[in-house]
Design a protein around this motif. Structure first.
Motif: not given
Length: 527
Positions: A205-209, A184-198
């Motif tokens: 978590h790898i972030t490219i600046a 994902s290019a961004t990490m909005p709250r719903q994406i974070k929740n999806l990752a947390k739940n599934y």
């Protein structure tokens, strides 16, 4: 510091061989950081800009870990759009060329029958849009109990399109011991929740600046071409603009060699640079270019790193780069030292969406230009031709040729003789032997397909609006569009069959005015 190589990442030999065939020299940042993690079997969140090579970042390690082909779906990849599903499918086919995996993209807008046949015969990798995946699950035509690898590609875009519930529904049909890779290019709250739940608790978590992208003093344009007329189109553009100094970019080393050979055969003063050349050869070529002994330099992205020449007037993307960052890096070779520069890109119709993505990422405008006609070329050359003739007349250095001139004038007339001599000069000053102006776009020799479009009179849509929308979004010109019927809530458009996929993939979901457009094939074809 030397960049890491693909063969240092632990990939399977067959995958490495395919990557080598593609002439990729080094992995991108997201590839270099995520591939080793994926090969360890860890769940992964890869946060990077669109177009940074994410398909290879997840495709290469998955292909390196998959069991032999079985006809049962081992890998499921979810993508937000039909276009991306097809693109991912094509990329995976390239890097799995030495394997025998069967890959199938499935998406809305395509008939179920075309998808049911391959699914019944058995496929190993499915790439699909969430809505169509749900349809197949509900019809029991897609079995997911053997899925070991799940990829959520451009997860934030799927969220924006309202697919979050569909994704969660699909996840409920998968085994919990799968490996999940989310990009994902961004990490909005719903994406974070999806990752947390599934996803697993130890998910990496790898972030490219995100890098700064500026294209301030550079005029940017694109031309729509097809492979058959691409080189002639380049020659036409060069004959009109007559750049003093230009860098042309190709995707591959082979592409550089082929373009150098083609341009040299037409008399252009040009040399190439790529990674297979010795360092001394590359340095000599660069020295010639900087000193003005070369008009054009043709290079790959890697070879062009470190080129700093102030007087480059034009950068030409003969092949469009794979990501916005590379595009910005390329065109930054012109417009140096506060000077203006020109950047041209040659694209196919399918790549128009990539141009729109670059515009979005750079917050700049890339204008569409038409390929120059012979009249355009003559107009561009006529000034210099007339100046040269006038200079010769004023210098009085033609007396020895007067007898020949008088003989020709007596036989053919002064006007015809002059015109023929001007033509000889024009032919000498153009590098390509143009046969004439041919329409390089698709004509209505194809079967005509009637498309349904979900905008109409109540949306204040006019034929002009629809034509402009198709041109801006898919690069389809007005002369390629047939009959347009605008009704109250929707419209019908006749187009050549060969343009249907281009229009649907590039236009669906975009807006005319305030109305989001849905386009699909109408029930009836027109002849």
């Amino acid at each position: 510091m030397n960049k890491i190589r693909f063969d240092e990442l632990g990939l399977k030999d067959t995958v490495l061989n395919a990557i080598n065939d593609l002439k990729f020299e080094n992995p991108s940042d997201i590839q270099a950081k995520s591939i080793p993690v994926s090969l360890q079997g860890c769940d992964l969140i890869g946060q990077a800009q669109t177009g940074t090579g994410k398909t290879l970042a997840f495709g290469a390690p998955i292909l390196s870990q998959m069991a032999p082909p079985s006809g049962k779906v081992q890998t499921l990849i979810l993508a937000p759009t039909r276009e991306l599903a097809i693109q991912v499918s094509e990329e995976l086919a390239k890097i799995s060329k030495y394997e025998r995996y069967k890959i199938l993209p499935i998406y809305g807008g395509q008939s179920f029958d075309k998808q049911l046949g391959p699914l019944k015969k058995g496929v190993d990798i499915v790439i699909g849009t969430p809505g169509r995946i749900i349809d197949h699950i509900n019809r029991r035509t897609l079995k997911l109990e053997n899925v070991k690898f799940l990829v959520l590609d451009e997860a934030d875009e799927m969220l924006n399109m309202g697919f979050i519930e569909d994704i969660e529904s699909i996840l409920s049909h998968l085994s919990e011991d799968r490996q999940t890779l989310l990009f994902s290019a961004t990490m909005p709250r719903q994406i974070k929740n999806l990752a947390k739940n599934y996803m697993k608790p130890d998910t990496e978590h790898i972030t490219i600046a995100k890098k700064s992208m500026t294209v301030s003093k550079i005029k940017q344009y694109y031309f729509i071409v097809n492979s058959a007329n691409k080189f002639e189109s380049l020659c036409r553009v060069l004959d009109v603009d007559n750049p003093k100094s230009g860098i042309l970019f190709c995707k591959t080393k082979k592409g550089v060699d082929e373009l150098v050979e083609a341009m040299q055969s037409k008399g252009y003063v040009v040399e190439g640079m790529h990674g297979d050349m010795k360092q001394t050869q590359r340095m000599n070529t660069l020295k010639k270019f900087k000193s003005g002994n070369l008009n054009f330099l043709i290079a790959t992205d890697v070879a062009a790193r470190g080129i700093d020449v102030e007087d480059v007037t034009h950068v030409i993307n003969y092949d469009l780069p794979q990501d916005t960052e590379s595009y910005v890096h390329r065109i930054g070779r012109t417009g140096r030292a506060n000077k203006e520069g020109t950047a041209y890109s040659f694209v196919s119709r399918k790549e128009v969406s990539s141009i729109r993505q670059i515009e979005h990422d750079t917050k700049s405008k890339i204008d569409k230009k038409e390929i120059p006609t012979l009249a355009d070329i003559f107009s561009a050359k006529s000034g210099s031709i007339l100046d040269n003739i006038k200079a010769t007349l004023e210098e009085n250095l033609y007396e020895n040729f007067l007898p020949m001139a008088k003989e020709l004038i007596n036989e053919y007339g002064a006007e015809d003789v002059t015109a023929s001599l001007v033509k000889l000069i024009f032919d000498k000053e153009t590098n390509y032997e143009y046969d004439g102006d041919t329409d390089t776009n698709t004509s209505f020799t194809d079967d005509i397909v009637r498309l349904f479009m979900s905008v109409g009179k109540l949306d204040k849509a006019t034929p002009k609006d629809i034509i402009q929308f198709l041109d801006d979004s898919a690069g389809v010109k007005s002369k390629e569009i047939g009959r347009i019927d605008i009704l109250d809530k929707f419209s019908f458009i006749d187009v050549p069959e060969s343009l249907v996929d281009v229009i649907i993939s590039n236009c669906n979901g975009k807006k005319i005015g305030k109305r989001k457009v849905n386009i699909e094939i109408s029930n009836k074809k027109r002849r």
